[in-house]
Design a protein around this motif. Structure first.
Motif, PDB file in Angstrom:
ATOM      1  N   GLU A 220      74.898 -84.400  13.737  1.00  0.00           N
ATOM      2  CA  GLU A 220      74.714 -83.481  12.623  1.00  0.00           C
ATOM      3  C   GLU A 220      73.665 -82.421  12.931  1.00  0.00           C
ATOM      4  O   GLU A 220      73.737 -81.303  12.422  1.00  0.00           O
ATOM      5  CB  GLU A 220      74.335 -84.249  11.356  1.00  0.00           C
ATOM      6  CG  GLU A 220      75.464 -85.106  10.812  1.00  0.00           C
ATOM      7  CD  GLU A 220      75.138 -85.681   9.448  1.00  0.00           C
ATOM      8  OE1 GLU A 220      74.595 -84.944   8.598  1.00  0.00           O
ATOM      9  OE2 GLU A 220      75.415 -86.867   9.239  1.00  0.00           O
ATOM     10  N   LEU A 221      72.683 -82.770  13.756  1.00  0.00           N
ATOM     11  CA  LEU A 221      71.677 -81.787  14.146  1.00  0.00           C
ATOM     12  C   LEU A 221      72.158 -80.946  15.314  1.00  0.00           C
ATOM     13  O   LEU A 221      71.791 -79.777  15.451  1.00  0.00           O
ATOM     14  CB  LEU A 221      70.363 -82.466  14.517  1.00  0.00           C
ATOM     15  CG  LEU A 221      69.441 -82.912  13.377  1.00  0.00           C
ATOM     16  CD1 LEU A 221      70.056 -84.055  12.589  1.00  0.00           C
ATOM     17  CD2 LEU A 221      68.081 -83.330  13.923  1.00  0.00           C
ATOM     18  N   GLU A 225      73.888 -74.981  12.644  1.00  0.00           N
ATOM     19  CA  GLU A 225      72.989 -73.878  12.974  1.00  0.00           C
ATOM     20  C   GLU A 225      71.554 -74.278  12.615  1.00  0.00           C
ATOM     21  O   GLU A 225      71.324 -75.118  11.752  1.00  0.00           O
ATOM     22  CB  GLU A 225      73.419 -72.629  12.207  1.00  0.00           C
ATOM     23  CG  GLU A 225      72.736 -71.345  12.652  1.00  0.00           C
ATOM     24  CD  GLU A 225      73.308 -70.124  11.976  1.00  0.00           C
ATOM     25  OE1 GLU A 225      72.720 -69.038  12.118  1.00  0.00           O
ATOM     26  OE2 GLU A 225      74.353 -70.254  11.297  1.00  0.00           O
ATOM     27  N   GLY A 226      70.571 -73.680  13.252  1.00  0.00           N
ATOM     28  CA  GLY A 226      69.193 -74.091  13.045  1.00  0.00           C
ATOM     29  C   GLY A 226      68.254 -72.920  12.817  1.00  0.00           C
ATOM     30  O   GLY A 226      68.688 -71.871  12.347  1.00  0.00           O
ATOM     31  N   VAL A 284      65.608 -79.094   3.401  1.00  0.00           N
ATOM     32  CA  VAL A 284      64.958 -80.389   3.622  1.00  0.00           C
ATOM     33  C   VAL A 284      65.987 -81.506   3.552  1.00  0.00           C
ATOM     34  O   VAL A 284      66.795 -81.570   2.620  1.00  0.00           O
ATOM     35  CB  VAL A 284      63.855 -80.634   2.569  1.00  0.00           C
ATOM     36  CG1 VAL A 284      63.375 -82.075   2.613  1.00  0.00           C
ATOM     37  CG2 VAL A 284      62.701 -79.663   2.786  1.00  0.00           C
ATOM     38  N   ARG A 285      65.939 -82.402   4.522  1.00  0.00           N
ATOM     39  CA  ARG A 285      66.763 -83.606   4.473  1.00  0.00           C
ATOM     40  C   ARG A 285      65.872 -84.821   4.732  1.00  0.00           C
ATOM     41  O   ARG A 285      65.226 -84.908   5.776  1.00  0.00           O
ATOM     42  CB  ARG A 285      67.897 -83.548   5.500  1.00  0.00           C
ATOM     43  CG  ARG A 285      68.773 -84.797   5.415  1.00  0.00           C
ATOM     44  CD  ARG A 285      70.153 -84.611   5.970  1.00  0.00           C
ATOM     45  NE  ARG A 285      70.974 -85.788   5.742  1.00  0.00           N
ATOM     46  CZ  ARG A 285      72.203 -85.949   6.199  1.00  0.00           C
ATOM     47  NH1 ARG A 285      72.772 -84.985   6.895  1.00  0.00           N
ATOM     48  NH2 ARG A 285      72.879 -87.052   5.957  1.00  0.00           N
ATOM     49  N   VAL A 293      65.107 -93.414  16.193  1.00  0.00           N
ATOM     50  CA  VAL A 293      64.663 -92.026  15.997  1.00  0.00           C
ATOM     51  C   VAL A 293      65.043 -91.137  17.167  1.00  0.00           C
ATOM     52  O   VAL A 293      65.028 -89.903  17.043  1.00  0.00           O
ATOM     53  CB  VAL A 293      63.135 -91.945  15.776  1.00  0.00           C
ATOM     54  CG1 VAL A 293      62.716 -92.746  14.564  1.00  0.00           C
ATOM     55  CG2 VAL A 293      62.351 -92.390  17.011  1.00  0.00           C
ATOM     56  N   ARG A 294      65.391 -91.715  18.311  1.00  0.00           N
ATOM     57  CA  ARG A 294      65.607 -90.906  19.515  1.00  0.00           C
ATOM     58  C   ARG A 294      66.724 -89.870  19.372  1.00  0.00           C
ATOM     59  O   ARG A 294      66.560 -88.728  19.837  1.00  0.00           O
ATOM     60  CB  ARG A 294      65.856 -91.815  20.722  1.00  0.00           C
ATOM     61  CG  ARG A 294      64.626 -92.609  21.140  1.00  0.00           C
ATOM     62  CD  ARG A 294      64.962 -93.613  22.238  1.00  0.00           C
ATOM     63  NE  ARG A 294      65.926 -94.602  21.751  1.00  0.00           N
ATOM     64  CZ  ARG A 294      66.492 -95.533  22.519  1.00  0.00           C
ATOM     65  NH1 ARG A 294      66.215 -95.566  23.817  1.00  0.00           N
ATOM     66  NH2 ARG A 294      67.325 -96.417  22.008  1.00  0.00           N
ATOM     67  N   PRO A 295      67.866 -90.193  18.750  1.00  0.00           N
ATOM     68  CA  PRO A 295      68.884 -89.141  18.596  1.00  0.00           C
ATOM     69  C   PRO A 295      68.396 -87.943  17.787  1.00  0.00           C
ATOM     70  O   PRO A 295      68.814 -86.805  18.054  1.00  0.00           O
ATOM     71  CB  PRO A 295      70.027 -89.871  17.876  1.00  0.00           C
ATOM     72  CG  PRO A 295      69.857 -91.312  18.267  1.00  0.00           C
ATOM     73  CD  PRO A 295      68.375 -91.511  18.336  1.00  0.00           C
TER      74      PRO A 295
END
Length: 406
Positions: A220-221, A225-226, A284-285, A293-295
């Motif tokens: 999802e990240l 777009e970021g 915010v999510r 947490v690594r992914p």
């Protein structure tokens, strides 16, 4: 040397938060030196599920459920004129186990992890005592009071806990702190330091575990777009809560004026209601607890750590650096990490416009971001492996003190 009694306020398994990561690796290093008996508390079914792993390392162990509610600990603390931090971890059964263990086994060293557990050292114990204070908790409560938060309660806790920290430092053969800066702070608060020995012993990182080459970025990240910003940690811990709220309320509105598709991902267990309430606003999510947490780190364009109250070395920063992520952080969050600003990470004051500018510059230059990430990981590999960081531990535990030689 003889055997070791290891006392920790939290079960050193699983190593999934800052204090547990440190105690986990300290315990493994101590087991390599001598048989170790472990007395500790568990706080959840997840902790207790790792009992067999603890049993494989420890010669004997006592694992107590910590069930005393905070309100009861507070009442007991007021009556006994003690810090709440101590009464919250006061357990009659554990005291009995410590006494019996010292009677039944040739223990010549007690290794105390965190100030809450110093109360279990018997007055008549004549062996070595090593006290890992980690950081100066009393100073943290003073900082809370200075900010006007529950001023009387936090001032009282800082004062009484400071007395206990000083007592333990004078009782111990060696008191460990995570950084030289923290050791200097503790010296300044002790006043008379005669008869005390303070040593900086830093935090490390498992760079084989936090390896970007072995991690699949979170889809999802990786596809949206970021830029995507990530902050990790225990999300009911006040310094983390305050940093995350600052990102949500102040940084993200400013950043989104420049990058409308910017996202902030809060990753960590037990997010407070104040944090959960902001989910969905300004990109915010709030993910809460995740299996790994690594992914999230692998997929982040940047990891941000705008901590204002920060004691010791921040594991969240080292983990992000090991994952070859550009890290934007405040000077407080960089304390104890002797990396180079602009090369291994980017230090920025907690000003939303200044930090937004830094993030935008790094995001716009993919080559620079990649170079910073690679330099960050190389810094961790060269200086922050647990083996390198804990190399002095054998000498600390086995060294004869002035009290031994008297």
């Amino acid at each position: 040397m003889g055997e070791i009694l290891f006392l920790a306020h939290r079960m050193p398994f699983p190593p999934d938060r800052g204090d547990k990561i440190r105690s986990h690796h300290l315990l493994k290093a101590l087991v390599a030196l001598a048989p170790v008996h472990v007395g500790t508390f568990c706080e959840s079914p997840q902790d207790r599920a790792h009992k067999e792993e603890l049993a494989k390392l420890a010669k004997t162990h006592c694992l107590r459920d910590r069930t005393k509610p905070l309100w009861r600990a507070g009442i007991e603390a007021v009556v006994a004129r003690k810090p709440v931090s101590l009464t919250a971890f006061d357990d009659t059964a554990l005291r009995g186990w410590v006494s019996q263990t010292l009677a039944d086994h040739p223990i010549d060293t007690i290794f105390v992890f965190s100030g809450q557990m110093g109360q279990y050292i018997p007055d008549d114990f004549t062996g070595r005592v090593v006290f890992d204070l980690c950081d100066v908790d009393s100073a943290k409560f003073d900082a809370y009071a200075d900010q006007g938060e529950r001023r009387w309660i936090n001032r009282r806790e800082g004062r009484l806990l400071g007395r206990e920290e000083a007592r333990l430092a004078r009782r111990a053969d060696n008191t460990l702190l995570i950084t030289e800066a923290e050791a200097a702070l503790f010296r300044s608060r002790l006043g008379d330091i005669s008869g005390t020995q303070l040593t900086a012993l830093g935090n490390g990182i498992d760079a084989d575990f936090f390896d970007p080459a072995a991690t699949t970025p979170h889809p999802e990240l990786a596809t949206d777009e970021g830029p995507h910003l990530v902050f990790t940690g225990q999300m009911d811990y006040r310094p983390n809560v305050e940093a995350a709220l600052w990102i949500m309320r102040q940084l993200m509105p400013v950043l989104r004026q420049r990058h409308p598709h910017a996202f902030f991902h809060l990753v960590g267990r037990a997010p407070t209601l104040s944090l959960r309430a902001l989910h969905g606003e300004n990109g915010v999510r709030v993910w809460g607890e995740v299996p790994d947490v690594r992914p999230f780190l692998a997929a982040a364009h940047m990891v941000v750590a705008p901590l204002i109250i920060a004691r010791g070395v921040q594991n969240k920063v080292l983990e992000a650096m090991a994952m070859a992520r550009p890290v934007v952080l405040t000077p407080e969050a960089a304390t104890g990490i002797d990396a180079q600003d602009g090369l291994n990470f980017a230090i920025c004051p907690a000003d939303p416009h200044a930090m937004s500018d830094v993030i935008a510059v790094i995001y716009a230059d993919a080559e620079r971001a990649g170079q910073m990430g690679r330099a960050a990981r190389q810094f961790v590999l060269d200086t922050k492996s647990w083996g390198a960081v804990l190399a002095p531990l054998a000498g600390i535990v086995q060294r004869r003190s002035a009290r031994d030689e008297a």
